[in-house]
Design a protein around this motif. Structure first.
Motif, PDB file in Angstrom:
ATOM      1  N   THR A 101       0.828  -1.201   0.000  1.00  0.00           N
ATOM      2  CA  THR A 101       0.000   0.000   0.000  1.00  0.00           C
ATOM      3  C   THR A 101       0.865   1.256   0.000  1.00  0.00           C
ATOM      4  OG1 THR A 101      -1.752  -1.157   1.196  1.00  0.00           O
ATOM      5  CG2 THR A 101      -1.827   1.247   1.220  1.00  0.00           C
ATOM      6  N   TRP A 102       1.939   1.236   0.782  1.00  0.00           N
ATOM      7  CA  TRP A 102       2.815   2.407   0.832  1.00  0.00           C
ATOM      8  C   TRP A 102       3.388   2.712  -0.549  1.00  0.00           C
ATOM      9  CZ3 TRP A 102       6.220   0.519   5.535  1.00  0.00           C
ATOM     10  CH2 TRP A 102       5.397   0.380   6.660  1.00  0.00           C
ATOM     11  N   ALA A 137       2.135   1.779  -3.447  1.00  0.00           N
ATOM     12  CA  ALA A 137       1.046   2.190  -4.338  1.00  0.00           C
ATOM     13  C   ALA A 137       0.703   3.665  -4.140  1.00  0.00           C
ATOM     14  CB  ALA A 137      -0.189   1.326  -4.095  1.00  0.00           C
ATOM     15  N   VAL A 138       0.702   4.126  -2.899  1.00  0.00           N
ATOM     16  CA  VAL A 138       0.413   5.538  -2.633  1.00  0.00           C
ATOM     17  C   VAL A 138       1.534   6.424  -3.181  1.00  0.00           C
ATOM     18  CG1 VAL A 138       0.097   7.255  -0.814  1.00  0.00           C
ATOM     19  CG2 VAL A 138      -1.062   5.054  -0.653  1.00  0.00           C
ATOM     20  N   ASP A 139       2.782   6.008  -2.975  1.00  0.00           N
ATOM     21  CA  ASP A 139       3.898   6.759  -3.539  1.00  0.00           C
ATOM     22  C   ASP A 139       3.765   6.857  -5.061  1.00  0.00           C
ATOM     23  OD1 ASP A 139       5.228   7.521  -1.280  1.00  0.00           O
ATOM     24  OD2 ASP A 139       7.104   6.502  -1.770  1.00  0.00           O
ATOM     25  N   ASP A 140       3.418   5.736  -5.706  1.00  0.00           N
ATOM     26  CA  ASP A 140       3.256   5.736  -7.159  1.00  0.00           C
ATOM     27  C   ASP A 140       2.134   6.685  -7.571  1.00  0.00           C
ATOM     28  OD1 ASP A 140       5.275   3.897  -7.416  1.00  0.00           O
ATOM     29  OD2 ASP A 140       3.937   2.162  -7.636  1.00  0.00           O
ATOM     30  N   TYR A 141       1.044   6.686  -6.818  1.00  0.00           N
ATOM     31  CA  TYR A 141      -0.099   7.561  -7.125  1.00  0.00           C
ATOM     32  C   TYR A 141       0.322   9.029  -7.100  1.00  0.00           C
ATOM     33  CZ  TYR A 141      -4.392  10.197  -6.288  1.00  0.00           C
ATOM     34  OH  TYR A 141      -5.399  11.128  -6.345  1.00  0.00           O
ATOM     35  N   PHE A 142       0.965   9.437  -6.010  1.00  0.00           N
ATOM     36  CA  PHE A 142       1.361  10.839  -5.899  1.00  0.00           C
ATOM     37  C   PHE A 142       2.475  11.193  -6.883  1.00  0.00           C
ATOM     38  CE2 PHE A 142      -0.485  10.666  -1.476  1.00  0.00           C
ATOM     39  CZ  PHE A 142      -1.478  11.595  -1.715  1.00  0.00           C
ATOM     40  N   SER A 143       3.380  10.252  -7.132  1.00  0.00           N
ATOM     41  CA  SER A 143       4.470  10.528  -8.073  1.00  0.00           C
ATOM     42  C   SER A 143       3.941  10.816  -9.468  1.00  0.00           C
ATOM     43  CB  SER A 143       5.436   9.337  -8.113  1.00  0.00           C
ATOM     44  OG  SER A 143       6.109   9.183  -6.887  1.00  0.00           O
ATOM     45  N   LYS A 144       2.950  10.037  -9.892  1.00  0.00           N
ATOM     46  CA  LYS A 144       2.378  10.242 -11.223  1.00  0.00           C
ATOM     47  C   LYS A 144       1.687  11.599 -11.333  1.00  0.00           C
ATOM     48  CE  LYS A 144       1.757   5.317 -12.180  1.00  0.00           C
ATOM     49  NZ  LYS A 144       0.784   4.192 -12.281  1.00  0.00           N
ATOM     50  N   ALA A 171       7.653   4.022  -0.499  1.00  0.00           N
ATOM     51  CA  ALA A 171       8.373   3.049  -1.311  1.00  0.00           C
ATOM     52  C   ALA A 171       9.718   2.670  -0.700  1.00  0.00           C
ATOM     53  CB  ALA A 171       8.575   3.602  -2.720  1.00  0.00           C
ATOM     54  N   LYS A 172      10.280   3.549   0.138  1.00  0.00           N
ATOM     55  CA  LYS A 172      11.554   3.265   0.791  1.00  0.00           C
ATOM     56  C   LYS A 172      11.373   2.572   2.134  1.00  0.00           C
ATOM     57  CE  LYS A 172      14.841   4.449  -0.849  1.00  0.00           C
ATOM     58  NZ  LYS A 172      15.683   3.872  -1.904  1.00  0.00           N
ATOM     59  N   GLY A 173      10.136   2.238   2.493  1.00  0.00           N
ATOM     60  CA  GLY A 173       9.892   1.539   3.744  1.00  0.00           C
ATOM     61  C   GLY A 173       9.488   2.474   4.863  1.00  0.00           C
ATOM     62  N   TYR A 174       9.742   2.034   6.089  1.00  0.00           N
ATOM     63  CA  TYR A 174       9.363   2.769   7.285  1.00  0.00           C
ATOM     64  C   TYR A 174      10.607   3.427   7.868  1.00  0.00           C
ATOM     65  CZ  TYR A 174       8.052   3.385  12.245  1.00  0.00           C
ATOM     66  OH  TYR A 174       7.837   3.883  13.502  1.00  0.00           O
ATOM     67  N   ASP A 175      10.609   4.751   7.878  1.00  0.00           N
ATOM     68  CA  ASP A 175      11.772   5.478   8.377  1.00  0.00           C
ATOM     69  C   ASP A 175      11.322   6.860   8.833  1.00  0.00           C
ATOM     70  OD1 ASP A 175      14.436   6.091   9.017  1.00  0.00           O
ATOM     71  OD2 ASP A 175      15.209   5.134   7.220  1.00  0.00           O
TER      72      ASP A 175
END
Length: 223
Positions: free
Chosen positions: A6-7, A9-16, A210-214
């Motif tokens: 999900t993380w 997918a959300v990154d991909d959504y905003f990136s586009k 996309a880079k995980g939890y940080d």
């Protein structure tokens, strides 16, 4: 680091939506992978955040500690005016070589100087050369040395400078006081320094993507 579909997918959504295609940045990532560099560069959305935060400073001078393949360097350098400068410190000659080519392709070589060698040796030289103060400082290198990086960033700053330290959460390990990994211990020690340093104010933000939890720590040098 732990990840979740999900993380990403959300990154991909905003990136586009928010990041138009950028050949220089895309090629910088591709060439870094091809050269065998670790896949630890900031994400595209994080790179855009660096650009925006730096632009809010109207910077003339930017300092980066940890160049890798120059991906974040390109984002930061784009915040500079034509007479600005960015100094980036990189331990590995191989990484610096890849970064130099990526920065040149992006048309930013005239703004960027790469200093090769241990940053804790480079930073005192910058101070001796009176290369500061820097308006924006991005720290993204070996985490065990974060206390020293913070101390030198402060010395090379001015009232109003912003310091951003990346990768401070480490999948939540920073809060596990039994964890003695040097990266975690160094990050905790840096935050302990922040609590006793009257010249700064700071906050820490957890992130997922996309880079995980940080997460990162944002520091402002007091006026």
């Amino acid at each position: 680091m732990t990840n979740d579909p999900t993380w990403t997918a959300v990154d991909d959504y905003f990136s586009k939506l928010l990041l138009p295609p950028d050949k220089a940045l895309e090629q910088a990532l591709a060439d870094s992978v091809a050269a065998g560099l670790p896949a630890i560069a900031v994400s595209p959305l994080q790179g855009k955040q660096l650009l925006l935060l730096a632009q809010m400073q109207n910077p003339k001078r930017i300092l980066e500690i940890g160049t890798l393949g120059g991906y974040s360097t390109i984002w930061l350098a784009r915040a500079l005016p034509n007479d600005g400068e960015l100094i980036t410190c990189e331990f590995s000659p191989k990484h610096a070589e890849v970064a130099r080519a990526n920065i040149a392709r992006a048309g930013l070589s005239h703004l960027v100087e790469i200093r090769v060698g241990p940053a804790l040796e480079t930073l005192p030289l910058l101070a001796a050369e009176k290369r500061g103060p820097f308006d924006f400082i991005f720290v993204d290198a070996d985490k065990e040395n974060n206390p020293g990086y913070f101390e030198w960033a402060l010395k090379l700053s001015r009232p109003g400078s912003v310091i951003l330290v990346d990768n401070v959460v480490r999948d939540g390990a920073v809060a596990d006081l039994k964890n003695t990994d040097p990266h975690i211990v160094g990050t905790r020690r840096m935050h302990e320094l922040l609590t006793i340093e009257p010249r700064v104010t700071a906050t820490a933000i957890q992130t997922v993507g996309a880079k995980g939890y940080d997460g990162y720590t944002l520091i402002r040098v007091n006026s």
